[in-house]
Every structure is written in structure tokens, then in C-alpha cells.
Design a protein around this motif. Structure first.
Motif, mmCIF file in Angstrom:
data_model
loop_
_atom_site.group_PDB
_atom_site.id
_atom_site.type_symbol
_atom_site.label_atom_id
_atom_site.label_comp_id
_atom_site.label_asym_id
_atom_site.label_seq_id
_atom_site.Cartn_x
_atom_site.Cartn_y
_atom_site.Cartn_z
ATOM 1 N N LYS A 216 -11.314 2.547 -19.867
ATOM 2 C CA LYS A 216 -10.996 1.855 -18.618
ATOM 3 C C LYS A 216 -12.300 1.463 -17.937
ATOM 4 O O LYS A 216 -12.901 2.232 -17.175
ATOM 5 C CB LYS A 216 -10.136 2.723 -17.705
ATOM 6 N N ILE A 217 -12.727 0.248 -18.190
ATOM 7 C CA ILE A 217 -13.984 -0.280 -17.658
ATOM 8 C C ILE A 217 -13.644 -1.480 -16.795
ATOM 9 O O ILE A 217 -12.890 -2.368 -17.220
ATOM 10 C CB ILE A 217 -14.931 -0.696 -18.791
ATOM 11 N N MET B 85 8.433 -4.557 -22.995
ATOM 12 C CA MET B 85 7.226 -3.957 -22.432
ATOM 13 C C MET B 85 5.997 -4.746 -22.856
ATOM 14 O O MET B 85 6.053 -5.600 -23.751
ATOM 15 C CB MET B 85 7.073 -2.504 -22.908
ATOM 16 N N MET B 86 4.899 -4.464 -22.180
ATOM 17 C CA MET B 86 3.604 -4.961 -22.601
ATOM 18 C C MET B 86 2.749 -3.782 -23.021
ATOM 19 O O MET B 86 2.937 -2.658 -22.536
ATOM 20 C CB MET B 86 2.911 -5.741 -21.472
ATOM 21 N N LYS C 107 0.946 -0.395 -14.749
ATOM 22 C CA LYS C 107 0.075 0.601 -14.120
ATOM 23 C C LYS C 107 -0.324 1.697 -15.107
ATOM 24 O O LYS C 107 -1.123 2.567 -14.782
ATOM 25 C CB LYS C 107 0.782 1.233 -12.916
ATOM 26 N N VAL C 108 0.265 1.644 -16.290
ATOM 27 C CA VAL C 108 -0.014 2.662 -17.304
ATOM 28 C C VAL C 108 -1.140 2.158 -18.202
ATOM 29 O O VAL C 108 -0.971 1.186 -18.934
ATOM 30 C CB VAL C 108 1.239 2.958 -18.150
ATOM 31 N N TRP C 109 -2.295 2.800 -18.107
ATOM 32 C CA TRP C 109 -3.413 2.403 -18.948
ATOM 33 C C TRP C 109 -3.320 3.168 -20.263
ATOM 34 O O TRP C 109 -3.254 4.388 -20.284
ATOM 35 C CB TRP C 109 -4.739 2.689 -18.265
ATOM 36 N N PRO C 110 -3.288 2.476 -21.389
ATOM 37 C CA PRO C 110 -3.005 3.141 -22.667
ATOM 38 C C PRO C 110 -4.137 4.043 -23.122
ATOM 39 O O PRO C 110 -5.316 3.787 -22.857
ATOM 40 C CB PRO C 110 -2.813 1.968 -23.626
#
Length: 360
Positions: free
Chosen positions: A353-354, A325-326, A345-348
Motif C-alpha cells: 500500500k504505497i 467484485m473488483m 476499501k479492502v486493500w488486498p
């Protein structure tokens, strides 16, 4: 008839001896704490080479307050220096390869001591016409020697990884250079050079530059032969591509975690001002990074990282252990078992989120 008398003039009063400060008078207001190198900038009446005292209670002063050159949309039209040179202080230089010469734009570091100089890493290009690293390093050493009253100075060239193409290609430019020691690239020979053949990866090696002793810390994980370097004069930890503001491609996740923990334990007993890696790939926007092969990077994050990011990297290295994974973090991105072009597509959680700015 009166006799003429002559009076001898009184002897001139002896001038008090002028105090001599071999490394600068630290009591003067314009010398902040830690300054030791004010003598060599005034080379009047010098009869002996200048010898500096590299011991100080805090990190040596220096300056990285500037902007790196950031390339061009059309690489062939770029006119920036092929090697950007920044003098952090009198004995510490930071060099960067032009991003239009090679998109990874690696950093190299040139450190001076009383008995020798050390070049850490050599960039991503062999051809000196496109990337004149040796010419640049030779010019810096020549000027340093002139200021310090020396005819020459031995040079040692060491790599954070002999396997890392982006850091070792310029090594060939130094082949045959006089008074130069090249740390061997093969892992087994490199271990012996540092005296680590029986203590790898738990031991540490040393490179003595004369009053400035650089410590060598084994840090495999992105590469089998990875090492980091600690400079006790500036309190810098040079980590290559093990930890830097960019896309960290993990080769062995167990070694990677162990190396980060080793750096954490090392830094707990040594003052670390900054971590200086081999590249910049992150933007100043948290979690955003430039793609591979980009030659125009106008919104880069700064190079230096604070030592607390070692702890953050450890936490997330544990979370991806054994997983392909990344993982995006504000200051770096971890790639474990996946392509460096992998997307998610998964923003941690915890990363704002900018949207990154568009340069066009």
C-alpha cells in the motif's frame, strides 16, 4: 642495331569474391544473436526486392526503452503527436493514440512480412483530423517499401475485438483503401475468415505475412469476439483488453478464465517474450491506476508484461468466479460484474500500500 622489345603488363590479380550475406553476417560482433535484417539498411545497387528470413532461434532484437507521451492537464493545449510511433525493429512498429485525443490512449501494432503487413487494432477515434491513423500507417508502409525495394505491400487490418469501441473506431479510415483486407467485425463472419467457425474457441487461425506467420487465438471473456495474436518473430503475444496493465472489465467470467488458461497452454509450447495489451492504466506504483477520462498520466507503468502474469491472472480469475467484485493486483485490476468506477476499501493482501504521487 638492337631491336626494341615491348613487354605487356602482367594481368591484375583477380580480387576474391566478396562474401554475400543475404540477411547480415551473424558472426560479426555488432550483430547480436537473432539479427537477420542488416541488408536492407544499405540499399546500394539493388535490383530485386529485399526478402528477409524471419526464422531465428530467439526473439528478434528490438527496443522499447523510452517514455510514452502522457497527456496534459488541459487536453486542448496538448501539442504531442496525435499518433506516437515507435519502431521496435525494422519490421515491427508500436503506435499509440494521444491520451488527449482519447483518454484510453489505445495501442495499435503494425507488423511487416515479405508478402504483406498487418495492423492490429485501430484506436478509439474515427475522425482522421484528430487521429490520423491511416495517414500515419500509409507513411510507414511507404517508407518501408522504399527501403525494401517494393512498389507497394498489401495490408490486413485485424481487431482484438470488433465489439471494443476503443480498438475499432479507426477502422472506418481505411474504407476503400486499395490492396487492403479488413477482417470482418461480426463474430460469425470473423470466425469463418480465420477458419474457426467449427473450432471456436479451441482452435487457432493464421495470418501469413510472407515468412512471418501470425497465429490467431480465440480469447473471449472481456468481449464475446475477443482474439489474441502471437508473433513468432518477436515472440510477442498481443492480447488487447483481455490482459493488460489496467482495469480489466470481465464480460463473462467463465470465458475469461478459459481464455487465460488457453493462453497459458499456448505459451507453454511457444516462447513468449512479452505480452502487449491494448492500453496502460496502471501507475508504476503497484495496485494504483488512473481513473476513467484522465488525460494526464505522467506516472504510467510500462506497456510490456511478462508471461508469468498469465498464471497470476488465472489464480485471481478463479477467486472471483461468480462474485460481483473488483480485485486489485500490483499489475492489473479485475472488475467482475461491477462498474469500472467501482471502489473498494479492502486493500488486498500481497499488494504494497504505497500512495501514488500527486502531479499537481
Amino acid at each position: 642495331m638492337a631491336q626494341n622489345s615491348t613487354t605487356s603488363p602482367a594481368p591484375a590479380a583477380k580480387q576474391p569474391a566478396r562474401p554475400y550475406y543475404p540477411n547480415g553476417n551473424l558472426a560479426l560482433g555488432y550483430n547480436p544473436a537473432g539479427v537477420r535484417h542488416t541488408d536492407s539498411v544499405v540499399p546500394l545497387h539493388r535490383t530485386q526486392p529485399v526478402v528477409h528470413d524471419y526464422a531465428s532461434e530467439g526473439p528478434a532484437p528490438g527496443n522499447l526503452a523510452f517514455r510514452w507521451t502522457y497527456g496534459s492537464n488541459v487536453a486542448a493545449r496538448n501539442r504531442d503527436p496525435r499518433v506516437q510511433v515507435v519502431q521496435y525493429n525494422e519490421d515491427t512498429f508500436v503506435l499509440r493514440q494521444n491520451v488527449c485525443v482519447h483518454w484510453e490512449a489505445p495501442f495499435t501494432y503494425l507488423l511487416f512480412g515479405n508478402a504483406g503487413a498487418l495492423l492490429i487494432d485501430t484506436g478509439a477515434t474515427t475522425d482522421a483530423r484528430h487521429y490520423p491513423l491511416r495517414e500515419t500507417v500509409d507513411a510507414i508502409i511507404t517508407r518501408w517499401c522504399q527501403v525494401r525495394g517494393r512498389a507497394s505491400l498489401p495490408l490486413t487490418i485485424a481487431l482484438t475485438s470488433g465489439e471494443d469501441i476503443a480498438q475499432n473506431q479507426g477502422l472506418v479510415q481505411f474504407a476503400g483503401r486499395a490492396d487492403t483486407t479488413l477482417v470482418p467485425k461480426p463474430l460469425a463472419v470473423m470466425k469463418r475468415f480465420y477458419g474457426l467457425d467449427r473450432s471456436w474457441p479451441s482452435g487457432t487461425g493464421r495470418i501469413d505475412l510472407g515468412g512471418r506467420v501470425i497465429e490467431v487465438i480465440p480469447t473471449p471473456g472481456t468481449h464475446r469476439d475477443g482474439v489474441s495474436f502471437y508473433d513468432p518473430y518477436c515472440d510477442f503475444l498481443f492480447t488487447g483488453d483481455l490482459l493488460f496493465p489496467g482495469k480489466i472489465n470481465i464480460g463473462n467470467d467463465r470465458d475469461f478464465l478459459a481464455s487465460l488458461e488457453r493462453l497459458r497452454d499456448f505459451a507453454a509450447g511457444k516462447p513468449v517474450k512479452w505480452i502487449l495489451g491494448g492500453h496502460i492504466e496502471m501507475m508504476f506504483v503497484p495496485g494504483r491506476y488512473y481513473p476513467r477520462f484522465a488525460t494526464y498520466k505522467p506516472y504510467e507503468r510500462v506497456l510490456e508484461m511478462t508471461p508469468d502474469l498469465i498464471d497470476e491472472a488465472i489464480v485471481h480469475a478463479r477467486s472471483i468466479m461468480g462474485k460481483d467484485m473488483m480485485l486489485i493486483r500490483p499489475e492489473f485490476v479485475l472488475f467482475n460484474g461491477v462498474s469500472p468506477d467501482q471502489k473498494t476499501k479492502v486493500w488486498p493482501e500481497g499488494v504494497p500500500k504505497i500512495d501514488a504521487p500527486h502531479p499537481f
